[in-house]
Motif scaffolding. Structure first.
Motif, PDB file in Angstrom:
ATOM      1  N   PHE A  28       0.812  -1.221   0.000  1.00  0.00           N
ATOM      2  CA  PHE A  28       0.000   0.000   0.000  1.00  0.00           C
ATOM      3  C   PHE A  28       0.847   1.273   0.000  1.00  0.00           C
ATOM      4  O   PHE A  28       0.382   2.332   0.431  1.00  0.00           O
ATOM      5  CB  PHE A  28      -0.916   0.007   1.235  1.00  0.00           C
ATOM      6  N   VAL A  29       2.082   1.194  -0.499  1.00  0.00           N
ATOM      7  CA  VAL A  29       2.959   2.365  -0.519  1.00  0.00           C
ATOM      8  C   VAL A  29       2.314   3.481  -1.342  1.00  0.00           C
ATOM      9  O   VAL A  29       1.774   3.250  -2.435  1.00  0.00           O
ATOM     10  CB  VAL A  29       4.346   1.999  -1.082  1.00  0.00           C
ATOM     11  N   ASP A  30       2.346   4.683  -0.787  1.00  0.00           N
ATOM     12  CA  ASP A  30       1.773   5.898  -1.394  1.00  0.00           C
ATOM     13  C   ASP A  30       0.249   5.873  -1.433  1.00  0.00           C
ATOM     14  O   ASP A  30      -0.368   6.713  -2.101  1.00  0.00           O
ATOM     15  CB  ASP A  30       2.330   6.140  -2.803  1.00  0.00           C
ATOM     16  N   GLN A  31      -0.351   4.922  -0.702  1.00  0.00           N
ATOM     17  CA  GLN A  31      -1.804   4.882  -0.613  1.00  0.00           C
ATOM     18  C   GLN A  31      -2.245   5.263   0.800  1.00  0.00           C
ATOM     19  O   GLN A  31      -1.493   5.118   1.762  1.00  0.00           O
ATOM     20  CB  GLN A  31      -2.334   3.483  -0.946  1.00  0.00           C
ATOM     21  N   THR A  32      -3.484   5.732   0.900  1.00  0.00           N
ATOM     22  CA  THR A  32      -4.054   6.061   2.196  1.00  0.00           C
ATOM     23  C   THR A  32      -4.768   4.836   2.751  1.00  0.00           C
ATOM     24  O   THR A  32      -5.586   4.223   2.053  1.00  0.00           O
ATOM     25  CB  THR A  32      -5.039   7.236   2.087  1.00  0.00           C
ATOM     26  N   VAL A  33      -4.412   4.481   3.982  1.00  0.00           N
ATOM     27  CA  VAL A  33      -5.003   3.303   4.621  1.00  0.00           C
ATOM     28  C   VAL A  33      -5.457   3.666   6.021  1.00  0.00           C
ATOM     29  O   VAL A  33      -5.034   4.667   6.600  1.00  0.00           O
ATOM     30  CB  VAL A  33      -3.999   2.126   4.692  1.00  0.00           C
ATOM     31  N   THR A  34      -6.310   2.825   6.580  1.00  0.00           N
ATOM     32  CA  THR A  34      -6.724   2.940   7.976  1.00  0.00           C
ATOM     33  C   THR A  34      -6.352   1.665   8.705  1.00  0.00           C
ATOM     34  O   THR A  34      -6.695   0.567   8.266  1.00  0.00           O
ATOM     35  CB  THR A  34      -8.241   3.188   8.088  1.00  0.00           C
ATOM     36  N   LEU A  35      -5.610   1.826   9.788  1.00  0.00           N
ATOM     37  CA  LEU A  35      -5.194   0.694  10.613  1.00  0.00           C
ATOM     38  C   LEU A  35      -5.980   0.703  11.920  1.00  0.00           C
ATOM     39  O   LEU A  35      -6.332   1.775  12.443  1.00  0.00           O
ATOM     40  CB  LEU A  35      -3.700   0.766  10.923  1.00  0.00           C
ATOM     41  N   ARG A  93       7.801   4.780   2.567  1.00  0.00           N
ATOM     42  CA  ARG A  93       8.995   4.010   2.915  1.00  0.00           C
ATOM     43  C   ARG A  93       9.806   4.764   3.963  1.00  0.00           C
ATOM     44  O   ARG A  93       9.918   5.980   3.924  1.00  0.00           O
ATOM     45  CB  ARG A  93       9.856   3.748   1.683  1.00  0.00           C
ATOM     46  N   HIS A  94      10.384   4.014   4.904  1.00  0.00           N
ATOM     47  CA  HIS A  94      11.233   4.630   5.915  1.00  0.00           C
ATOM     48  C   HIS A  94      12.447   5.240   5.225  1.00  0.00           C
ATOM     49  O   HIS A  94      13.057   4.618   4.347  1.00  0.00           O
ATOM     50  CB  HIS A  94      11.679   3.576   6.934  1.00  0.00           C
ATOM     51  N   PRO A  95      12.827   6.479   5.582  1.00  0.00           N
ATOM     52  CA  PRO A  95      13.921   7.149   4.866  1.00  0.00           C
ATOM     53  C   PRO A  95      15.285   6.488   5.041  1.00  0.00           C
ATOM     54  O   PRO A  95      16.187   6.696   4.215  1.00  0.00           O
ATOM     55  CB  PRO A  95      13.915   8.560   5.465  1.00  0.00           C
ATOM     56  N   LYS A  96      15.457   5.667   6.083  1.00  0.00           N
ATOM     57  CA  LYS A  96      16.783   5.102   6.356  1.00  0.00           C
ATOM     58  C   LYS A  96      16.816   3.585   6.419  1.00  0.00           C
ATOM     59  O   LYS A  96      17.896   2.993   6.329  1.00  0.00           O
ATOM     60  CB  LYS A  96      17.322   5.661   7.679  1.00  0.00           C
ATOM     61  N   GLU A 102       6.415   3.568   7.150  1.00  0.00           N
ATOM     62  CA  GLU A 102       5.828   4.473   8.126  1.00  0.00           C
ATOM     63  C   GLU A 102       4.434   4.873   7.667  1.00  0.00           C
ATOM     64  O   GLU A 102       4.056   4.673   6.506  1.00  0.00           O
ATOM     65  CB  GLU A 102       6.682   5.732   8.285  1.00  0.00           C
ATOM     66  N   LEU A 103       3.703   5.466   8.590  1.00  0.00           N
ATOM     67  CA  LEU A 103       2.379   5.984   8.267  1.00  0.00           C
ATOM     68  C   LEU A 103       2.372   7.479   8.561  1.00  0.00           C
ATOM     69  O   LEU A 103       2.586   7.894   9.700  1.00  0.00           O
ATOM     70  CB  LEU A 103       1.313   5.269   9.113  1.00  0.00           C
ATOM     71  N   GLN A 104       2.139   8.287   7.513  1.00  0.00           N
ATOM     72  CA  GLN A 104       2.036   9.734   7.670  1.00  0.00           C
ATOM     73  C   GLN A 104       0.578  10.056   7.993  1.00  0.00           C
ATOM     74  O   GLN A 104      -0.289  10.030   7.124  1.00  0.00           O
ATOM     75  CB  GLN A 104       2.494  10.451   6.398  1.00  0.00           C
ATOM     76  N   VAL A 105       0.321  10.340   9.261  1.00  0.00           N
ATOM     77  CA  VAL A 105      -1.053  10.374   9.776  1.00  0.00           C
ATOM     78  C   VAL A 105      -1.803  11.616   9.292  1.00  0.00           C
ATOM     79  O   VAL A 105      -1.297  12.747   9.365  1.00  0.00           O
ATOM     80  CB  VAL A 105      -1.035  10.336  11.310  1.00  0.00           C
TER      81      VAL A 105
END
Length: 448
Positions: A28-35, A93-96, A102-105
């Motif tokens: 789901f990279v670059d997609q909006t999801v709900t966890l 994706r995690h930068p390092k 990661e999830l950008q809330v």
């Protein structure tokens, strides 16, 4: 034509199978999801809050930025550990860290805020305290990892036997007599029938099933009222017990080593994350391949009394120090075979070359983890089995059905039992067996 109500369970299963979860975020990279999950940890700064969120499948860092969610929502994100919530955001994706996400809330909804501080953290606690809080301790990373490995082991057990055409049979938990000795029985009144006992093993019933289906296995809980407080003992544990008609001791040993190799391979294939959390040295597991070294009991005694320096009188069963000495320098599990009859179960076939011995075997895990499998060729002769029952002081009337198996089409047969917790203890590198079952029962614990 199915009705709409008939389709609801199917639609629900489709939803559960496709719903975003932390272990599937790569899809789901670059997609909006709900966890849907819980706050595991939190780090704050002036403009960003990092919520570590767990959902049962893994952990993800949920980044709450003030300039994205606004001041009110940002202040509300200062959530205590174990707050349950749904959180929505974009997967990045995690930068390092390669393979980490990661999830950008963009939004979140609190389901329930704890009414008091979570008792497991932040300070260190003793094992007795943690066992008393076992229902909450399960949420810690290491306990989560151990029990996910356990789940994978159990699935591998069923996959292995299904692939070989074995039939799963369920044996009773309440039994009329002992299987492994009368001194370790849990007993309970059974209506007007006298006493019944919690099963020590499903083996005897597995033998009956094998005479009907050829190849069977039993998998379920077993109970031993053994007053032992070692790190290898539980009073309630789970066993898997295959039983095969027309199989001898050699076939039994081959089946056991193939079984172990299959389980290890599946855990290595599917549980790398869990093994990393546990800091398990997987190079040791990667060396587990058939055939395993085989050594007779008598040869073991010679080694223990000689170069291994852990003396043992012939005719005495191994203790934990002896098993450790035999395996500490081994990279593979070892199979010890042909034990003396004097300390083995009544149903084991005598060795035709030496009547002092029986056609038995134990699989000892390396690294000092001890016995994980015990098995034997079973007595096929009616008269001999009846003699052994009486010799062991067991009530013949309780074993009439078991003797019937030798009256009507009795054949040579063999099988073994593997303690699931002992296997998981070894695979995960866990010190104490009590951590490999969700709610352990020991001689001093029956709560929670």
């Amino acid at each position: 034509m199915p009705s709409v109500s008939d389709l609801k369970p199917q639609l629900l299963l489709q939803e559960v199978g496709t719903r975003p979860t932390i272990d599937r975020l790569a899809q789901f990279v670059d997609q909006t999801v709900t966890l849907q999950g819980w706050v595991f940890n939190r780090r704050d700064s002036k403009h960003v809050i990092f919520l570590e969120v767990r959902d049962g499948t893994g952990l993800v860092q949920a980044v709450v930025a003030r300039d994205v969610v606004g001041d009110a929502k940002f202040e509300a994100a200062q959530l205590p550990q174990e707050t349950s919530l749904t959180v929505t955001g974009t997967v990045t994706r995690h930068p390092k860290k390669e393979g980490v996400y990661e999830l950008q809330v963009s939004d979140f909804l609190v389901v329930q805020t704890p009414t008091e501080d979570f008792p497991i953290s932040p300070k260190e606690h003793g094992v007795d305290f943690l066992m008393g809080q076992r229902h909450l301790w399960l949420r810690s990373r290491k306990q989560w990892a151990i029990l996910r490995v356990r789940s994978r082991v159990i699935r591998a057990i069923h996959d292995f036997f299904a692939s070989l055409g074995f039939v799963l049979m369920d044996s009773p938990i309440l039994t009329p007599a002992a299987c492994e000795g009368t001194t370790t029985l849990f007993e309970t009144p059974y209506f007007d029938k006298g006493m019944a006992y919690l099963t020590q093993s499903g083996q005897l019933y597995g033998e009956a099933s094998a005479m009907a289906f050829g190849k069977v296995y039993v998998c379920g809980p077993t109970f031993r009222a053994e007053k032992s407080a070692t790190r290898r003992h539980l009073t309630e544990f789970w066993m898997v017990e295959p039983e095969v008609a027309y199989m001898d001791l050699e076939g039994d040993m081959q089946l056991a080593e193939s079984f172990i190799c299959y389980i290890v391979a599946r855990v290595l294939e599917d549980c790398r994350t869990e093994l990393e959390i546990l800091e398990r040295d997987i190079t040791k597991l990667e060396k587990v391949r058939a055939p395993f070294p085989r050594i007779s009991y008598s040869e073991c005694v010679e080694q223990l009394n000689g170069p291994l320096g852990e003396p043992l009188e012939w005719g005495t069963d191994f203790g934990a120090p002896h098993e450790t000495a035999l395996t500490q320098d081994q990279e593979q599990p070892i199979i010890v075979h042909r034990f003396p009859q004097v300390f083995k179960a009544f149903y084991m076939e005598p060795d035709p070359t030496d009547p002092r011995l029986c056609l038995s075997m134990d699989v000892l895990a390396p690294e000092g983890y001890g016995e994980i499998i015990g098995g034997s060729e079973r007595i096929a002769d009616y008269d001999l089995l009846r003699h052994r029952i009486l010799e062991h002081g067991l009530p013949e009337e309780a074993f009439e059905w078991y003797l019937d198996l030798r009256k009507f089409g009795g054949v040579p047969h063999a099988g073994f039992g593997m303690g699931i917790e002992r296997c998981v203890t070894w695979l995960t590198g866990t010190h104490h067996i009590r951590q490999t079952i969700p709610f352990p029962r020991t001689i001093d614990r029956v709560y929670p």
